[in-house]
Every structure is written in C-alpha cells, then in structure tokens.
Write a protein that holds these residues in place. Structure first.
Motif, PDB file in Angstrom:
ATOM      1  N   SER A 121      -4.567   4.915  -1.020  1.00  0.00           N
ATOM      2  CA  SER A 121      -5.566   5.356  -0.044  1.00  0.00           C
ATOM      3  C   SER A 121      -6.970   4.907  -0.443  1.00  0.00           C
ATOM      4  O   SER A 121      -7.263   4.716  -1.618  1.00  0.00           O
ATOM      5  CB  SER A 121      -5.534   6.878   0.079  1.00  0.00           C
ATOM      6  N   THR A 122      -7.824   4.748   0.549  1.00  0.00           N
ATOM      7  CA  THR A 122      -9.200   4.315   0.317  1.00  0.00           C
ATOM      8  C   THR A 122      -9.976   5.332  -0.514  1.00  0.00           C
ATOM      9  O   THR A 122     -10.676   4.975  -1.460  1.00  0.00           O
ATOM     10  CB  THR A 122      -9.922   4.097   1.664  1.00  0.00           C
ATOM     11  N   HIS A 171      -1.772   8.240   3.602  1.00  0.00           N
ATOM     12  CA  HIS A 171      -2.585   8.575   2.443  1.00  0.00           C
ATOM     13  C   HIS A 171      -1.763   8.891   1.184  1.00  0.00           C
ATOM     14  O   HIS A 171      -2.007   8.347   0.120  1.00  0.00           O
ATOM     15  CB  HIS A 171      -3.471   9.779   2.790  1.00  0.00           C
ATOM     16  N   SER A 211      -6.693   8.370   4.754  1.00  0.00           N
ATOM     17  CA  SER A 211      -6.088   7.114   5.205  1.00  0.00           C
ATOM     18  C   SER A 211      -4.953   7.386   6.189  1.00  0.00           C
ATOM     19  O   SER A 211      -4.382   8.477   6.214  1.00  0.00           O
ATOM     20  CB  SER A 211      -5.552   6.327   4.011  1.00  0.00           C
TER      21      SER A 211
END
Length: 148
Positions: free
Chosen positions: A69-70, A45, A42
């Motif tokens: 974060s993804t 992140h 990300s």
C-alpha cells in the motif's frame, strides 16, 4: 470469532467478523471483503490471514499483511509488512483505527485441501486442488453497533 472493530473519534463503531481464512481490506468494494472508504487507504491495502496452528486441531493464528500500500499498514503504531496479530492489537489503515479482538484459542474450520494463498493485488483465492474454482472478493455489508 475474531473481529476487527473500527473506531471513530475513540468510540467503537463498525464490527467486522474474521470468518474466513483470508480477508482482504481496501478502498475498492469490488476486490475486498472489508471496504474502507478513505483516500489514504489503497484499493487493495492489506489482508488478514488465519493460519492453522501447529498444536491444536482447528486452532488458528491471525497474520496481517500489507499489500504494498502507498501509506503502509501499522500495528500498534509500528509499520509492518507481515505480523502475527494478538488480542487488542491496534491496526491503522490510512486515517482509520481498528482493534483486533480474538480469544486465546481461536478456532476456524479450514478447507481440507487448502491451497497456499498467494498475496498479490492481482490474484484470487483457490479454495481446493480438486475444484480449481476461482473466487473473487466481495463487498462485505457493514454491521453498525446497535443497528440490527
């Protein structure tokens, strides 16, 4: 001084010194101290935070925080949101692997009037009550082993 050592194909490569109380990690060079170019990381992140230990003056402990974060942050292959790092812990961000290295009694100089760091993707660090200055992140230059 504590370090994050990035590994590529099982071989240590780039070393990042953890030389301030909060080190931001992410894909964006503008907002992070450590920039990791990886689509699975990300923009903002994670961060590593050094906190003063309660026992020894100047001694510190390191914590890693996922910043929502993804693809999440993993330490020793376990998903984390916040965790105290220990010597030789393996940190995984996207497709990147890092080894956290520090001595048992790591020391860092902390600002005398340190303000609590707010963990948010839209904040900046406030270094002291008196100055009230905001400091944005900066892009850390990479130091590759053997290339000095």
């Amino acid at each position: 001084m504590a370090e994050l050592i990035q590994y590529a194909n099982g071989v240590p490569g780039i070393r990042f010194s953890i030389d301030k109380p909060v080190m931001r990690i992410g894909r964006s060079a503008m907002h992070n101290d450590i920039c990791v170019v990886d689509a699975y990381v990300s923009k903002e992140h994670a961060l590593i935070e050094a906190k003063q230990s309660k026992g020894l003056s100047g001694a510190c402990e390191y914590f890693i925080h996922d910043l929502g974060s993804t693809n999440k942050t993993y330490v020793n292959k376990e998903k984390i949101s916040c965790l105290r790092l220990k010597n030789n812990d393996m940190v995984y961000l996207g497709h990147n692997m890092f080894r956290f290295v520090c001595s048992e009694n790591e020391f860092m100089t902390f600002p005398e009037a340190e303000v609590e760091h707010v963990v948010s993707s839209h904040t900046m660090e406030i270094m002291s009550d008196e100055s009230s200055q905001l400091h944005s992140g900066f892009s850390r230059r990479l130091r590759i082993l053997g290339a000095e």
